[in-house]
Scaffold this motif. Sequence first.
Motif, PDB file in Angstrom:
ATOM      1  N   SER A 129      95.860   3.445  11.047  1.00  0.00           N
ATOM      2  CA  SER A 129      95.136   4.033  10.467  1.00  0.00           C
ATOM      3  C   SER A 129      94.075   5.068  11.408  1.00  0.00           C
ATOM      4  O   SER A 129      94.536   6.196  11.453  1.00  0.00           O
ATOM      5  N   THR A 130      94.414   4.496  12.441  1.00  0.00           N
ATOM      6  CA  THR A 130      93.981   5.612  14.182  1.00  0.00           C
ATOM      7  C   THR A 130      95.160   6.481  14.657  1.00  0.00           C
ATOM      8  O   THR A 130      95.059   7.150  14.520  1.00  0.00           O
ATOM      9  N   LYS A 152      97.466   7.433  12.137  1.00  0.00           N
ATOM     10  CA  LYS A 152      97.497   8.958  11.628  1.00  0.00           C
ATOM     11  C   LYS A 152      96.892   9.888  11.113  1.00  0.00           C
ATOM     12  O   LYS A 152      96.879  11.228  11.313  1.00  0.00           O
ATOM     13  N   THR A 153      95.032   9.199  11.378  1.00  0.00           N
ATOM     14  CA  THR A 153      94.449  10.791  12.336  1.00  0.00           C
ATOM     15  C   THR A 153      94.461  10.950  13.558  1.00  0.00           C
ATOM     16  O   THR A 153      94.381  12.493  13.410  1.00  0.00           O
ATOM     17  N   HIS A 154      95.600  10.276  14.524  1.00  0.00           N
ATOM     18  CA  HIS A 154      95.904  10.803  15.270  1.00  0.00           C
ATOM     19  C   HIS A 154      96.782  11.709  15.039  1.00  0.00           C
ATOM     20  O   HIS A 154      96.980  12.981  16.155  1.00  0.00           O
ATOM     21  N   ARG A 199      96.971  13.666  13.425  1.00  0.00           N
ATOM     22  CA  ARG A 199      96.452  15.722  12.733  1.00  0.00           C
ATOM     23  C   ARG A 199      96.164  16.296  14.110  1.00  0.00           C
ATOM     24  O   ARG A 199      95.972  17.999  13.629  1.00  0.00           O
ATOM     25  N   THR A 200      96.333  15.445  14.808  1.00  0.00           N
ATOM     26  CA  THR A 200      95.432  15.773  16.214  1.00  0.00           C
ATOM     27  C   THR A 200      96.526  18.281  16.778  1.00  0.00           C
ATOM     28  O   THR A 200      96.519  18.162  16.976  1.00  0.00           O
ATOM     29  N   HIS A 222      89.785  18.537  13.034  1.00  0.00           N
ATOM     30  CA  HIS A 222      91.253  17.594  12.370  1.00  0.00           C
ATOM     31  C   HIS A 222      90.665  16.252  12.067  1.00  0.00           C
ATOM     32  O   HIS A 222      91.279  15.918  10.511  1.00  0.00           O
ATOM     33  N   GLN A 223      89.367  15.901  12.279  1.00  0.00           N
ATOM     34  CA  GLN A 223      88.423  14.320  11.343  1.00  0.00           C
ATOM     35  C   GLN A 223      87.470  15.047  10.978  1.00  0.00           C
ATOM     36  O   GLN A 223      86.256  15.965  11.513  1.00  0.00           O
ATOM     37  N   LYS A 224      87.238  14.561  10.071  1.00  0.00           N
ATOM     38  CA  LYS A 224      85.540  14.344   9.530  1.00  0.00           C
ATOM     39  C   LYS A 224      84.694  13.813  10.520  1.00  0.00           C
ATOM     40  O   LYS A 224      83.345  14.952  10.844  1.00  0.00           O
TER      41      LYS A 224
END
Length: 149
Positions: free
Chosen positions: A51-52, A54-56, A58-59, A76-78
């Motif tokens: 999950s980390t 996947k979030t990364h 987006r950067t 990129h992140q909420k």
Amino acid sequence: MPSHTGTRPFVCGVCGKGFRLSSTLCRHKIIHTTDRPHKCHICNKAFNRSSTLKTHIRTHSEVKEYICEVCGKGFHQKGNLRNHSLIHTGEKPYKCALCEKAFNKLSNLKFHMHVHTDNSPYRCKYCKVSFSRRCDLKSHIANVHENQN
């Protein structure tokens, strides 16, 4: 019940952080391992959770789906948008337990706590001068010891 009472009975044996649920503690414990099997295919940075990663990822995108309604800045992140919004509200939810100061970012409160503890954990390997922030140590090494790297 812990979510209603605010108690955090499940404590990490490594860092002392408390959690309301045992499952959250189990997920947390992985940050203390060196195992990082999830690698970014763009920059090769590795993460311990998918999950980390996947979030990364987006950067690396131009698309910033979380937009500030006040100034239009995109994120990129909420969570980054949530933290940013404190600039507009003036809210400072992170309060020092030892003095009257309050901060809009947890990292600023953590840095401030060095004032009370005289803690400077980042030590220069060349001259043994200490700094309370890693970025200050890096700047010191770049400016003072530039030829020793």
